[in-house]
Design a protein around this motif. Sequence first.
Motif, PDB file in Angstrom:
ATOM      1  N   GLN A  55      13.252  33.242 -20.765  1.00 16.82           N
ATOM      2  CA  GLN A  55      13.805  32.476 -21.776  1.00 16.82           C
ATOM      3  C   GLN A  55      14.039  31.100 -21.699  1.00 16.82           C
ATOM      4  N   ARG A  56      13.312  30.471 -20.881  1.00 18.37           N
ATOM      5  CA  ARG A  56      13.972  28.399 -20.236  1.00 18.37           C
ATOM      6  C   ARG A  56      13.881  28.547 -22.374  1.00 18.37           C
ATOM      7  N   GLY A  57      12.843  28.843 -22.802  1.00 10.38           N
ATOM      8  CA  GLY A  57      11.896  28.028 -23.765  1.00 10.38           C
ATOM      9  C   GLY A  57      12.631  27.505 -24.246  1.00 10.38           C
ATOM     10  N   LYS A  58      13.745  29.524 -24.764  1.00 10.83           N
ATOM     11  CA  LYS A  58      14.679  29.401 -26.137  1.00 10.83           C
ATOM     12  C   LYS A  58      15.909  29.554 -25.610  1.00 10.83           C
ATOM     13  N   GLN A  59      16.621  28.422 -24.613  1.00 10.18           N
ATOM     14  CA  GLN A  59      17.881  28.786 -24.589  1.00 10.18           C
ATOM     15  C   GLN A  59      18.844  27.481 -25.411  1.00 10.18           C
ATOM     16  N   GLY A  60      17.801  26.933 -26.228  1.00  5.56           N
ATOM     17  CA  GLY A  60      18.579  25.744 -27.327  1.00  5.56           C
ATOM     18  C   GLY A  60      18.525  24.272 -26.388  1.00  5.56           C
ATOM     19  N   VAL A  61      18.645  24.279 -24.924  1.00  2.45           N
ATOM     20  CA  VAL A  61      18.865  23.006 -24.541  1.00  2.45           C
ATOM     21  C   VAL A  61      17.109  22.233 -24.090  1.00  2.45           C
ATOM     22  N   PRO A  62      17.149  21.141 -23.135  1.00  2.17           N
ATOM     23  CA  PRO A  62      15.854  20.678 -23.808  1.00  2.17           C
ATOM     24  C   PRO A  62      15.361  21.341 -22.376  1.00  2.17           C
ATOM     25  N   THR A  63      14.329  21.566 -21.655  1.00  2.00           N
ATOM     26  CA  THR A  63      14.288  21.799 -20.552  1.00  2.00           C
ATOM     27  C   THR A  63      13.553  21.352 -19.330  1.00  2.00           C
ATOM     28  N   LEU A  64      14.288  21.114 -18.273  1.00  2.00           N
ATOM     29  CA  LEU A  64      14.105  19.980 -17.151  1.00  2.00           C
ATOM     30  C   LEU A  64      12.514  20.725 -16.692  1.00  2.00           C
ATOM     31  N   ILE A  65      11.748  20.264 -16.544  1.00  2.00           N
ATOM     32  CA  ILE A  65      10.560  21.077 -14.948  1.00  2.00           C
ATOM     33  C   ILE A  65      10.028  19.150 -13.951  1.00  2.00           C
ATOM     34  N   GLY A 161       3.228  20.006 -24.735  1.00  2.00           N
ATOM     35  CA  GLY A 161       2.998  20.529 -23.057  1.00  2.00           C
ATOM     36  C   GLY A 161       1.364  19.419 -22.709  1.00  2.00           C
ATOM     37  N   ALA A 162       0.941  19.113 -24.272  1.00  2.00           N
ATOM     38  CA  ALA A 162      -0.695  18.444 -23.608  1.00  2.00           C
ATOM     39  C   ALA A 162      -1.115  16.848 -23.404  1.00  2.00           C
ATOM     40  N   LEU A 163       0.871  16.553 -24.456  1.00  2.00           N
ATOM     41  CA  LEU A 163       1.514  15.600 -23.926  1.00  2.00           C
ATOM     42  C   LEU A 163       1.662  14.700 -22.740  1.00  2.00           C
ATOM     43  N   LEU A 164       3.036  15.609 -22.649  1.00  2.00           N
ATOM     44  CA  LEU A 164       3.149  15.576 -20.679  1.00  2.00           C
ATOM     45  C   LEU A 164       2.473  15.834 -19.866  1.00  2.00           C
ATOM     46  N   ALA A 165       1.010  16.456 -20.050  1.00  2.00           N
ATOM     47  CA  ALA A 165       0.491  16.808 -18.772  1.00  2.00           C
ATOM     48  C   ALA A 165      -0.438  15.776 -19.321  1.00  2.00           C
ATOM     49  N   ALA A 166      -0.951  15.423 -20.255  1.00  2.00           N
ATOM     50  CA  ALA A 166      -2.329  14.380 -20.131  1.00  2.00           C
ATOM     51  C   ALA A 166      -1.509  13.021 -19.908  1.00  2.00           C
ATOM     52  N   ALA A 167      -0.341  12.715 -19.492  1.00  2.00           N
ATOM     53  CA  ALA A 167       0.000  12.051 -18.900  1.00  2.00           C
ATOM     54  C   ALA A 167       0.173  12.111 -17.353  1.00  2.00           C
ATOM     55  N   GLN A 168       0.684  13.458 -16.859  1.00  2.00           N
ATOM     56  CA  GLN A 168       0.831  13.459 -15.443  1.00  2.00           C
ATOM     57  C   GLN A 168      -1.070  13.592 -14.581  1.00  2.00           C
ATOM     58  N   VAL A 169      -1.581  13.513 -15.419  1.00  2.00           N
ATOM     59  CA  VAL A 169      -2.915  14.265 -15.325  1.00  2.00           C
ATOM     60  C   VAL A 169      -3.630  12.801 -15.317  1.00  2.00           C
ATOM     61  N   ASP A 212       6.989  32.667 -25.322  1.00  2.00           N
ATOM     62  CA  ASP A 212       6.998  32.743 -23.887  1.00  2.00           C
ATOM     63  C   ASP A 212       6.361  32.869 -23.017  1.00  2.00           C
ATOM     64  N   ASN A 213       5.177  33.499 -23.149  1.00  2.00           N
ATOM     65  CA  ASN A 213       3.884  33.519 -22.658  1.00  2.00           C
ATOM     66  C   ASN A 213       3.418  32.137 -22.381  1.00  2.00           C
ATOM     67  N   LEU A 214       2.959  31.398 -23.370  1.00  2.00           N
ATOM     68  CA  LEU A 214       2.888  30.041 -23.789  1.00  2.00           C
ATOM     69  C   LEU A 214       3.650  29.370 -22.846  1.00  2.00           C
ATOM     70  N   PHE A 215       5.336  29.849 -22.766  1.00  2.00           N
ATOM     71  CA  PHE A 215       5.776  28.736 -21.910  1.00  2.00           C
ATOM     72  C   PHE A 215       5.299  29.206 -20.734  1.00  2.00           C
ATOM     73  N   VAL A 216       5.442  30.379 -20.325  1.00  2.00           N
ATOM     74  CA  VAL A 216       5.042  30.545 -18.511  1.00  2.00           C
ATOM     75  C   VAL A 216       3.561  29.727 -18.143  1.00  2.00           C
ATOM     76  N   ILE A 217       2.802  29.706 -19.337  1.00  2.00           N
ATOM     77  CA  ILE A 217       1.873  28.560 -19.268  1.00  2.00           C
ATOM     78  C   ILE A 217       1.810  27.180 -19.088  1.00  2.00           C
ATOM     79  N   ILE A 218       2.644  26.722 -19.787  1.00  2.00           N
ATOM     80  CA  ILE A 218       3.631  25.311 -18.978  1.00  2.00           C
ATOM     81  C   ILE A 218       3.726  25.422 -17.976  1.00  2.00           C
TER      82      ILE A 218
ATOM     83  N   LEU B  22      21.964  28.205 -14.830  1.00  2.00           N
ATOM     84  CA  LEU B  22      22.532  29.510 -13.986  1.00  2.00           C
ATOM     85  C   LEU B  22      23.317  30.022 -15.362  1.00  2.00           C
ATOM     86  N   ARG B  23      23.979  29.944 -15.587  1.00  2.00           N
ATOM     87  CA  ARG B  23      25.270  30.485 -17.248  1.00  2.00           C
ATOM     88  C   ARG B  23      24.109  30.817 -18.410  1.00  2.00           C
ATOM     89  N   ARG B  24      23.832  29.923 -18.338  1.00  2.00           N
ATOM     90  CA  ARG B  24      22.621  29.984 -18.993  1.00  2.00           C
ATOM     91  C   ARG B  24      21.538  30.886 -19.382  1.00  2.00           C
TER      92      ARG B  24
END
Lengths: 406, 410
Positions: A55-65, A161-169, A212-218, B22-24
Amino acid sequence: MTRHLSPLERLPRLPSIVRERVEPYFEALDVMTAVKDPKIFASLGPSGVRGLILQRGKQGVPTLIGSKHKAHFDWSYPSDQPEMLELYRRAKAGQWDGERDLDWSISVDPDNPEVPMVPENFFNADKIREFGIKLTPAEGLRLTHSTVAWMLSQFLHGEQGALLAAAQVTEAVQFFDGKLYGATQVVDEARHVEVFHRYLDTKLDKLYQINDNLFVIIDALMADSRWDMKFLGMQIMVEGLALGAFGMLYRITKEPLLKSLLGRVIQDEARHVHYGVLALREHIRTQLSEAERQEREDWAFEVALLMRNRFLSYEVYEEWFEGLLTRAQWQEVVNTSPGLELFRQVMFSRLVPNLRDIGLLSDRIKPYYAEAGLAKYFDGVSARELDETTMISALDAAGSFEIAAE
Amino acid sequence: MGTLEQLGLALTTPVRRRLEMLRRDLSMVGGRVVLGRRAPVLVDRSHAGARAWAHTIPRRPVRVTRVVHETDEASSFYLEEMDGSPIEFEAGQFLTFSVEVDGVTLRRAYSLASPQLPDEPRHVTVKRMPEGRVSHYLNDHCAEGTILHVLGPSGNFLLPPLSGRPRHAVFIAGGSGITPVMSLLGTVLATEPASRVTLIYGNRRREDIIFAAQLAALRERYGDRLRVDHVLNAPPRGWTGGEGLLDPPTLQQRFDALGLFGDTGPSDEEDVEVYLCGPSPMMQAAHEALRARAVPAASIREERFTQPEARTEARVYSTTPQPMSVQIRGLHADTVVKPGQTLLEAGLEGGIGLPFSCAMGGCGTCKVKLREGEVEMDEPNCLSAAEREAGYVLTCVGHATGPCVIEVER
Ligand code: FES
Ligand SMILES: [Fe+2]
Ligand SMILES: [Fe+2]
């Protein structure tokens, strides 16, 4: 790819306290075991773990991909795609300002039955009652309020997601005219983030975590290093999903600000999908081997099913019904709700013809779509044959405000 | 699970980040399976900070192209839009200057003094006021090329359309109240060949007369169509013009000397219109004198914002936030007025499209009806006594002292 009795369906005999804790994992397992092709599994699996289990999208911190795509430069500035250039022109002329062009002074009261956000029969209230839960009319309204806030929250996360993906694309695409066009899409997506966020923040005063499922796709498309997978994921699948959801809500809402907001966004999105179709059609027909094409065809199918089957507002469930209904029961409620049916209809009527147009709907895959009940969309109109205005007028024309379930 | 620091390990940042992640990750799964705790469904927005769309009153940059010293105390600043085009305005209107002085944003109105003619460069003329922070700032800091920030133009101190007959425009101005008057009379003289102008212009000393040379030049150019009657409070030796403060007796005397508002009544050849602009004692005196001459109120126009003595500096009227409801175009919106905010600022911040133009009490564009509650207003404030009586307030200078409900009538 035959359907099987899912682990989730085998679950109900567990005591409820245990079930609540492990149910989401069985659901995840269910999603992942449904994918049979090892290549697709390899591409979606890690994202599945990050999204559904961790549940990386729900950890309450920014996600790095991370992403390993290559930025594609061309110092000769070729005029290579007149159709994309034409889209670029249209995009420049079609710019709007989320601040100036929407009337933010309209006050929104989601609990006012006079101006419903969505019609009363959006949910399958009978099903909820069947499962032994009675909602007062006021609760019913608040449940709809939650659901609308949930949908718009997911739109917002999707737009990010679209904003960041559009930039990558835009970096990765090999068509020079596509880069120019892509820049306008980046601006468009920023505006979408702005208006959805503003609407949620100032009008609904609520923001749900990413599903969570939306997170998976993004996650999957951001992490994929192949530009055409990003394209396919973002421009066709996620944009298709977004168009379906926007179109559905546009048709049924009576809230004037939301309606005008969606009307604006839909016209932008119509260009985005059109661009995705142009770029991929060319690429898939001329650059890919048959094996590579098949891989993308399967990937698209899996993602389409993921979107169809799994976009189930579990966050609303957790807020309202956890402990009262099982997840399987909630699935049933949502799956039989007229609102969702309309959403699927609008979504697949756009998505399937686009897949056909870019060459990812060969006779090889058609039976699977047919099995999923999607054959009726095989001959629909693709985004290439549909411009922004036509799309809105089609929605307006179809626009009976009530949901007429098929 | 202890924090990584408690493990006493010296870790490099990337390694630490990985371990943190990892902890999170583990606590997400562990929390759910072991503790039966799930991730919150809503995003925590409490730390999101100020909303990105909380907008303030929009102002735009303009460029100073020339500075001309008119008197010891007053300078004219010629202005153009950033793209080099002239500032669009109507004769008699003012610009609101928004200036930062010592970290505080101050807004002041200055009238454009130029006639409303296509090729005429636009300028405002600013006289230093004792204690006037903005007037000092402008006089001390502006040079060619300086960028200033303005709103507007705004204001209703305008020439009404001609009725079919030429007009006789009588201006009564005091001190820096001359600025909009210069614009109006210059416009009448240049664009209405049959109209004529009389100006009664009060100052303390001869050196204080702003535009003395320009007025003389206009006299040369337009001859009898322009009469200028200078009235000085402290005249130099040998002064042959009017003397005294512009109080009712002096004004009566000037009217007689100029043959204005006589017993014969208005002529049918021209429309007599009176325009007043100056300090409030002068305005009151003028109204009184005109009333004594039976000049109909409908033919009197005035600019009331230029009353520096009436200015109140931002006071705090309420120390707690006050709820405000707005009825606008048949719709209804709610917001909160924070301490120190005007109703206008609170409305705009809440995304409510309240009308406004000058944002400093001078134009009346932001006038709304107060339906419920109490609102206190700063000065200057262009509402008439009758409008205040009828329950109107200006949102741009209005402060809520309790919950209030306002209605935008247009
Ligand atoms: S905006 Fe001009 S008086 Fe308030
Ligand atoms: Fe978008
Ligand atoms: Fe998009």
